[in-house]
Scaffold this active site. Sequence first.
Site, short mmCIF file in Angstrom:
data_model
loop_
_atom_site.label_atom_id
_atom_site.label_comp_id
_atom_site.label_asym_id
_atom_site.label_seq_id
_atom_site.Cartn_x
_atom_site.Cartn_y
_atom_site.Cartn_z
N ASN A 146 89.33 92.40 85.28
CA ASN A 146 90.18 91.85 84.67
C ASN A 146 89.78 90.26 84.91
OD1 ASN A 146 92.17 89.79 83.48
ND2 ASN A 146 93.84 90.83 84.87
N TRP A 147 88.91 89.48 84.17
CA TRP A 147 88.27 88.33 84.51
C TRP A 147 89.25 87.28 84.51
CZ3 TRP A 147 82.75 88.10 81.30
CH2 TRP A 147 82.27 89.20 81.93
N LYS A 148 90.62 87.59 84.08
CA LYS A 148 91.56 86.45 83.84
C LYS A 148 91.07 85.10 83.15
CE LYS A 148 93.91 88.59 87.75
NZ LYS A 148 94.70 88.37 88.91
N HIS A 184 100.78 92.44 82.31
CA HIS A 184 100.23 91.93 83.60
C HIS A 184 101.39 90.97 84.45
CE1 HIS A 184 97.94 89.80 86.66
NE2 HIS A 184 97.28 91.15 86.80
N GLU A 206 100.98 88.54 85.94
CA GLU A 206 100.98 86.99 85.63
C GLU A 206 101.72 86.61 84.09
OE1 GLU A 206 96.99 86.86 86.40
OE2 GLU A 206 97.55 87.31 88.38
N GLU A 252 100.60 97.83 90.30
CA GLU A 252 100.38 96.40 90.83
C GLU A 252 101.47 95.93 91.46
OE1 GLU A 252 96.29 95.07 88.82
OE2 GLU A 252 97.68 94.16 87.79
N GLY A 302 95.95 89.00 94.38
CA GLY A 302 95.26 87.81 94.60
C GLY A 302 95.70 87.44 96.05
N SER A 308 94.17 93.07 94.86
CA SER A 308 93.33 92.71 96.20
C SER A 308 92.44 94.16 96.63
CB SER A 308 94.20 92.53 97.38
OG SER A 308 94.56 91.27 97.25
N GLY A 339 90.89 92.25 89.78
CA GLY A 339 90.90 90.75 89.39
C GLY A 339 89.75 90.03 89.95
N GLY A 340 89.80 89.59 91.31
CA GLY A 340 88.92 88.55 91.75
C GLY A 340 87.40 89.15 91.96
P1 PGA Z 1 93.28 90.73 92.11
O1 PGA Z 1 93.95 90.88 91.01
O2 PGA Z 1 92.41 92.16 92.33
O3 PGA Z 1 92.69 89.51 92.32
O4 PGA Z 1 94.33 91.05 93.53
C1 PGA Z 1 94.32 92.08 90.32
C2 PGA Z 1 95.02 92.03 88.98
O5 PGA Z 1 95.76 90.93 88.70
O6 PGA Z 1 94.95 92.64 88.12
#
Ligand code: PGA
Length: 292
Positions: A9-11, A99, A101, A178, A184, A224, A245-246
């Site tokens: 997930n590049w966000k 998600h 977020e 998650e 993050g 993470s 994510g990251g």
């Molecule tokens: P992260 O994000 O790997 O940066 O913790 C995971 C996600 O939001 O799906």
Amino acid sequence: MRRKLIAGNWKMNTLYSEARHLAHQLVRKLEPTLRANPMLNTVLCPPSIWLTEVGRIIERSPVELGAQDTHWESSGAFTGAVAASMLHSAGVRHVIVGHSERRRLFGETDDTVNRKVLAAFRNQLRPIICVGETAAQRENGKTNQVVLGQVRAALQGALEAAGGAEEFTKRPPAVAYEPVWAIGSGNPATSDDAAEVAGLIRDTLEFELGQREAGPIPILYGGSVKAGNADDFAACPELDGVLIGGASLSVEDFSSIVEAFGRHVVSKTGPAGETNPKAESPGERPSEVPSN
Ligand code: PGA
């Protein structure tokens, strides 16, 4: 055995040239691993504005395309929104829904998440349904109640929207556990904790949908996940992949995570009904992809 799903997930990251570069590099790096191991299913979820461009870059590779969100309506006066039918027509095959977020920053509720899941099914997209508890909910002992409630709500009416049980099992959703506090933060759940919740999610899916329908649904962990801890999650029999994510913005990190899952795939037998969308068109079927 279910295929392992590793989704990046590049966000809201990458400019046009960066997105192109990342997609090119990832395909170059991952293609040999993915061709050698058809039990690995890798999905890139770039920002919606880069979907068609990234789709062109990965088109002839086994890497698949996912979106980060969809609207639930099929068309109309919804300024700024993107419909599931549009995503599908652009070559997208997966869509992240719910998600944390989006729940936290954009006011998504269990109801809107459910509507989006149904829109995805109606348009032959596989939703990656995100569920997870906040730190406060965890401290209050509410993890299972919150997570399983989100799973049940998201999948209300899913079999019908997919066009029946058979269609559903051909393009099963994924559920990504998650924990909000792990995203993050650099502080992942332990693989034991993730496995325990994944086991409860599996029981809930079987109860709500039926054993046959729940069987092909991959359960992922997200929060993470890095190259350094991916082996722990890959070794868990309860987990069928990860949502990243990251670390999905680094070619080295993302490919190390994919390779970690490759090391833990022991069987080459595919689940009943699951198809690789890229294997559906003649000439693109990787030689070892399970045909069922
Ligand atoms: P992260 O994000 O790997 O940066 O913790 C995971 C996600 O939001 O799906």
